[in-house]
Design a protein around this motif. Structure first.
Motif, short mmCIF file in Angstrom:
data_model
loop_
_atom_site.label_atom_id
_atom_site.label_comp_id
_atom_site.label_asym_id
_atom_site.label_seq_id
_atom_site.Cartn_x
_atom_site.Cartn_y
_atom_site.Cartn_z
N MET A 1 -85.15 -19.08 4.55
CA MET A 1 -86.19 -19.44 5.47
C MET A 1 -85.63 -19.63 6.86
O MET A 1 -84.63 -20.30 7.05
CB MET A 1 -86.83 -20.75 5.04
N LYS A 2 -86.31 -19.05 7.83
CA LYS A 2 -85.90 -19.18 9.23
C LYS A 2 -86.81 -20.18 9.94
O LYS A 2 -88.01 -20.21 9.68
CB LYS A 2 -86.00 -17.84 9.94
N LYS A 3 -86.20 -20.94 10.80
CA LYS A 3 -86.99 -21.86 11.61
C LYS A 3 -87.58 -21.09 12.79
O LYS A 3 -86.92 -20.24 13.37
CB LYS A 3 -86.14 -22.99 12.16
N GLU A 4 -88.83 -21.40 13.11
CA GLU A 4 -89.43 -20.76 14.28
C GLU A 4 -88.99 -21.51 15.53
O GLU A 4 -88.88 -22.72 15.54
CB GLU A 4 -90.96 -20.80 14.16
N ALA A 5 -88.76 -20.74 16.58
CA ALA A 5 -88.36 -21.34 17.85
C ALA A 5 -89.55 -22.10 18.45
O ALA A 5 -90.70 -21.80 18.17
CB ALA A 5 -87.90 -20.25 18.81
N ASN A 6 -89.24 -23.08 19.26
CA ASN A 6 -90.31 -23.82 19.94
C ASN A 6 -90.95 -22.89 20.95
O ASN A 6 -90.33 -22.50 21.93
CB ASN A 6 -89.76 -25.06 20.64
N LYS A 7 -92.19 -22.56 20.71
CA LYS A 7 -92.90 -21.65 21.60
C LYS A 7 -93.98 -22.42 22.34
O LYS A 7 -94.60 -23.33 21.79
CB LYS A 7 -93.54 -20.51 20.82
N ILE A 8 -94.17 -22.06 23.61
CA ILE A 8 -95.24 -22.66 24.38
C ILE A 8 -96.17 -21.55 24.86
O ILE A 8 -95.77 -20.38 24.93
CB ILE A 8 -94.71 -23.48 25.58
N THR A 9 -97.36 -21.92 25.20
CA THR A 9 -98.33 -20.92 25.64
C THR A 9 -98.06 -20.56 27.10
O THR A 9 -97.32 -21.25 27.82
CB THR A 9 -99.76 -21.46 25.51
N ARG A 10 -98.68 -19.49 27.52
CA ARG A 10 -98.56 -19.05 28.90
C ARG A 10 -99.09 -20.13 29.86
O ARG A 10 -98.51 -20.40 30.90
CB ARG A 10 -99.34 -17.75 29.11
N LYS A 11 -100.18 -20.77 29.47
CA LYS A 11 -100.78 -21.81 30.29
C LYS A 11 -99.82 -22.98 30.48
O LYS A 11 -99.65 -23.51 31.58
CB LYS A 11 -102.08 -22.29 29.65
N GLU A 12 -99.15 -23.39 29.40
CA GLU A 12 -98.19 -24.48 29.49
C GLU A 12 -96.98 -24.09 30.35
O GLU A 12 -96.46 -24.90 31.12
CB GLU A 12 -97.72 -24.88 28.10
N ALA A 13 -96.55 -22.85 30.23
CA ALA A 13 -95.40 -22.38 31.01
C ALA A 13 -95.73 -22.38 32.51
O ALA A 13 -94.91 -22.80 33.33
CB ALA A 13 -95.00 -20.98 30.56
N ILE A 14 -96.93 -21.93 32.86
CA ILE A 14 -97.34 -21.91 34.26
C ILE A 14 -97.44 -23.34 34.80
O ILE A 14 -97.05 -23.61 35.93
CB ILE A 14 -98.67 -21.15 34.42
N LYS A 15 -97.91 -24.25 33.98
CA LYS A 15 -98.02 -25.64 34.40
C LYS A 15 -96.64 -26.23 34.68
O LYS A 15 -96.43 -26.92 35.68
CB LYS A 15 -98.73 -26.44 33.29
N LYS A 16 -95.68 -25.94 33.81
CA LYS A 16 -94.32 -26.43 34.01
C LYS A 16 -93.69 -25.80 35.26
O LYS A 16 -93.01 -26.48 36.04
CB LYS A 16 -93.44 -26.10 32.81
N MET A 17 -93.91 -24.52 35.47
CA MET A 17 -93.37 -23.85 36.64
C MET A 17 -93.95 -24.44 37.92
O MET A 17 -93.25 -24.55 38.93
CB MET A 17 -93.64 -22.34 36.57
N GLY A 18 -95.22 -24.80 37.90
CA GLY A 18 -95.86 -25.40 39.06
C GLY A 18 -95.23 -26.72 39.44
O GLY A 18 -95.06 -27.03 40.61
N LYS A 19 -94.87 -27.50 38.44
CA LYS A 19 -94.22 -28.79 38.71
C LYS A 19 -92.85 -28.57 39.35
O LYS A 19 -92.47 -29.26 40.30
CB LYS A 19 -94.07 -29.59 37.42
#
Length: 56
Positions: A1-19
Protein backbone atom coordinates in the motif's frame (compact mmCIF):
# COMPACT_ATOMS: atom_id res chain seq x y z
CA UNK A 1 0.00 0.00 0.00
CA UNK A 2 1.24 3.45 -0.94
CA UNK A 3 0.47 6.56 1.01
CA UNK A 4 -1.10 9.37 -0.97
CA UNK A 5 0.75 12.66 -0.92
CA UNK A 6 -0.90 15.63 0.74
CA UNK A 7 -2.73 17.28 -2.10
CA UNK A 8 -4.42 20.65 -2.05
CA UNK A 9 -6.87 22.12 -4.49
CA UNK A 10 -6.08 24.84 -6.97
CA UNK A 11 -8.19 27.27 -4.94
CA UNK A 12 -6.20 26.55 -1.78
CA UNK A 13 -2.90 26.92 -3.64
CA UNK A 14 -3.91 30.31 -5.04
CA UNK A 15 -4.96 31.44 -1.57
CA UNK A 16 -1.58 30.45 -0.13
CA UNK A 17 0.28 32.16 -2.97
CA UNK A 18 -1.71 35.34 -2.36
CA UNK A 19 -0.60 35.42 1.26
CA UNK A 20 3.05 35.03 0.29
CA UNK A 21 2.71 37.72 -2.38
CA UNK A 22 1.20 40.15 0.12
CA UNK A 23 3.96 39.45 2.63
CA UNK A 24 6.61 39.96 -0.05
CA UNK A 25 5.04 43.26 -1.15
CA UNK A 26 4.99 44.60 2.41
CA UNK A 27 8.60 43.54 2.98
CA UNK A 28 9.73 45.13 -0.28
CA UNK A 29 7.92 48.36 0.55
CA UNK A 30 9.57 48.55 3.95
CA UNK A 31 13.03 47.90 2.52
CA UNK A 32 12.70 50.22 -0.46
CA UNK A 33 10.74 53.02 1.20
CA UNK A 34 11.63 56.17 -0.83
CA UNK A 35 11.61 58.59 2.13
CA UNK A 36 13.89 56.37 4.16
CA UNK A 37 16.25 55.87 1.21
CA UNK A 38 16.38 59.61 0.56
CA UNK A 39 17.15 60.32 4.21
CA UNK A 40 20.05 57.87 4.15
CA UNK A 41 21.49 58.89 0.78
CA UNK A 42 23.77 61.64 2.14
CA UNK A 43 23.52 63.79 -1.00
CA UNK A 44 22.54 67.42 -0.73
CA UNK A 45 20.19 68.59 -3.49
CA UNK A 46 21.97 71.97 -3.48
CA UNK A 47 25.34 70.40 -4.33
CA UNK A 48 26.39 70.68 -7.98
CA UNK A 49 25.02 67.63 -9.73
CA UNK A 50 23.03 66.71 -6.64
CA UNK A 51 19.61 67.42 -8.09
CA UNK A 52 17.38 69.99 -9.74
CA UNK A 53 16.00 71.77 -6.68
CA UNK A 54 14.75 75.24 -7.71
CA UNK A 55 15.14 76.58 -4.15
CA UNK A 56 18.95 76.35 -4.21
Amino acid sequence: MKKEANKITRKEAIKKMGKYAALTAVGTFLILNPQKSQAQSGTDPCDPGGGLDPDC
